[in-house]
Design an enzyme around this catalytic site. Structure first.
Site, mmCIF file in Angstrom:
data_model
loop_
_atom_site.group_PDB
_atom_site.id
_atom_site.type_symbol
_atom_site.label_atom_id
_atom_site.label_comp_id
_atom_site.label_asym_id
_atom_site.label_seq_id
_atom_site.Cartn_x
_atom_site.Cartn_y
_atom_site.Cartn_z
ATOM 1 N N PHE A 12 0.824 -1.210 0.000
ATOM 2 C CA PHE A 12 0.000 0.000 0.000
ATOM 3 C C PHE A 12 0.861 1.266 0.000
ATOM 4 O O PHE A 12 0.844 2.043 -0.961
ATOM 5 C CB PHE A 12 -0.952 -0.077 1.199
ATOM 6 C CG PHE A 12 -1.527 1.226 1.647
ATOM 7 C CD1 PHE A 12 -2.163 2.062 0.740
ATOM 8 C CD2 PHE A 12 -1.439 1.610 2.977
ATOM 9 C CE1 PHE A 12 -2.694 3.274 1.169
ATOM 10 C CE2 PHE A 12 -1.966 2.809 3.407
ATOM 11 C CZ PHE A 12 -2.589 3.646 2.495
ATOM 12 N N ASP A 32 9.627 -7.311 -3.402
ATOM 13 C CA ASP A 32 8.382 -7.606 -2.678
ATOM 14 C C ASP A 32 8.081 -9.098 -2.831
ATOM 15 O O ASP A 32 8.271 -9.651 -3.919
ATOM 16 C CB ASP A 32 7.229 -6.774 -3.265
ATOM 17 C CG ASP A 32 6.074 -6.618 -2.295
ATOM 18 O OD1 ASP A 32 5.737 -5.474 -1.952
ATOM 19 O OD2 ASP A 32 5.488 -7.652 -1.882
ATOM 20 N N THR A 96 10.219 -11.895 9.694
ATOM 21 C CA THR A 96 10.275 -10.866 8.653
ATOM 22 C C THR A 96 10.680 -9.531 9.244
ATOM 23 O O THR A 96 11.568 -8.847 8.723
ATOM 24 C CB THR A 96 8.889 -10.708 7.980
ATOM 25 O OG1 THR A 96 8.494 -11.980 7.503
ATOM 26 C CG2 THR A 96 8.924 -9.719 6.835
ATOM 27 N N TYR A 150 4.394 -7.122 17.614
ATOM 28 C CA TYR A 150 4.666 -6.212 16.492
ATOM 29 C C TYR A 150 5.436 -4.989 16.983
ATOM 30 O O TYR A 150 6.417 -4.556 16.383
ATOM 31 C CB TYR A 150 3.335 -5.804 15.853
ATOM 32 C CG TYR A 150 3.469 -4.905 14.640
ATOM 33 C CD1 TYR A 150 4.274 -5.284 13.568
ATOM 34 C CD2 TYR A 150 2.776 -3.698 14.557
ATOM 35 C CE1 TYR A 150 4.386 -4.470 12.449
ATOM 36 C CE2 TYR A 150 2.881 -2.888 13.447
ATOM 37 C CZ TYR A 150 3.684 -3.275 12.392
ATOM 38 O OH TYR A 150 3.792 -2.472 11.291
#
Ligand code: UDP
Length: 324
Positions: A12, A32, A96, A150
């Site tokens: 996004f 990506d 990640t 997170y």
């Protein structure tokens, strides 16, 4: 003109950055893995020599080495994002966000490439201050509550970026993004605004979690892009962290009502307990509002689009995608 690497460039925010860089005459490599990014976000560059798309993960060291080597500047936006994703797949998200970011920073150091790292307002956790400034404390729940992982992962990423600046002299910039919204954002990873707009366009119930009295500040992605490119262009920003977001605050219930009005929807508003929406024991932030003095002093930056424009823009984007 420079050559940029945008990790997460099919996502996004990343894809909007790619658009702005190309419009500015730059060339871009996008790395990506299309985990949450979509090819479609870059379809306007199909066949263009300005954008090279590389399919792969930031966990692939050889691949990251190759793409970092071939550029001048790195914008690191690849991450596992969205509360749903983090709660559902914590291990993958941690790998990640921590190891992937470390690899990106290692390679930037190896080749001496300036790097801007995308962090998040989740860093502040449950701190409900009226104006969260970059130096404010983090207030987090137990690490065993998945949501906070997170925040933890992104904090480690910030520490790594800062340590590379302090210890190794790598020019790094950290940006803490508050709720960023706009065209191309999708609702299925949990983000409230596209979810509610999508529900409103289908006249389906608008799912407000908890009491709906929790507040957020929403900023249009086009304003965020201006801030990011301004920060990466400035040498004054190196070794620093910047809040980037809107200061206009609205409750989620207020947001649902606004979305219903602007879209002319007949949807009812329903209240879903957090336990049902996420997982048992889920903790939400009641409030999150940035102090943006630092970026405003450096760049004179301030958002230009209000929430009405944002909702109208997102609605138009979702309508056009449903037709196409
Ligand atoms: N939220 C909601 N309905 C939804 C999705 C989210 O009421 O369908 C709430 C969510 O619980 C939170 C707020 O909207 O209080 C913002 O959620 P989002 O995931 O967009 O961002 P964040 O929590 O990271 O600010």
């Amino acid at each position: 003109m420079a050559k940029y690497l945008v990790t997460g460039g099919a996502g996004f925010i990343g894809s909007h950055l790619v658009d702005a860089l190309v419009a500015g005459g730059h060339t871009v490599i996008v790395l990506d893995d299309l985990s949450t990014g979509r090819h479609d976000n870059l379809r306007q560059h199909a066949g263009s020599t300005s954008v090279e798309f590389v399919l792969g993960s930031i966990l692939n060291e050889a691949l990251v080495d190759d793409v970092v080597r071939r550029v001048d500047v790195v914008l690191h936006f690849a991450a596992a994002v969205g509360v749903n994703l983090i709660v559902e797949r914590p291990l993958e998200s941690l790998a990640t966000n921590i190891r992937g970011s470390e690899i990106v920073l290692e390679k930037c150091h190896k080749y001496g490439r300036k790097v801007l790292v995308a962090s998040t307002s989740e860093i502040y956790g449950k701190n409900t201050s009226d104006a969260l400034s970059e130096e404010d404390d983090r207030i987090l729940g137990s690490p065993l509550k998945t949501r906070w992982s997170y925040s933890e992962a992104k904090a480690i990423e910030e520490v790594l970026a800062y340590a590379y600046y302090r210890e190794k002299g790598l020019p790094t910039v950290i940006v803490r993004l508050f709720n960023t919204v706009g065209p191309r954002q999708v609702g299925h990873y949990g983000m409230v605004l596209p979810r509610l707009v999508d529900q409103a366009l289908r006249n389906a119930p608008l799912t407000v979690y908890g009491t709906g009295q929790q507040t957020r500040c929403f900023c249009h992605v086009s304003d965020i892009v201006v801030a990011i490119l301004g920060l990466v262009d400035s040498t004054e920003s190196e070794g620093k962290v910047f809040n980037v977001g809107s200061r206009g605050e609205i409750s989620i219930q207020g947001l649902a009502e606004k979305i219903r009005d602007i879209t002319g929807s007949t949807s009812e508003i329903i209240y879903v307990p957090y336990d049902e929406a996420y997982e048992a024991g889920f903790e939400d932030m009641q409030r999150r509002r940035p102090d943006t003095t630092r970026i405003s002093n450096l760049l004179g930056w301030a958002p230009t689009r209000d929430l009405d424009q944002i909702v109208a823009d997102v609605a138009e984007d979702l309508r056009s995608r449903q037709i196409s």
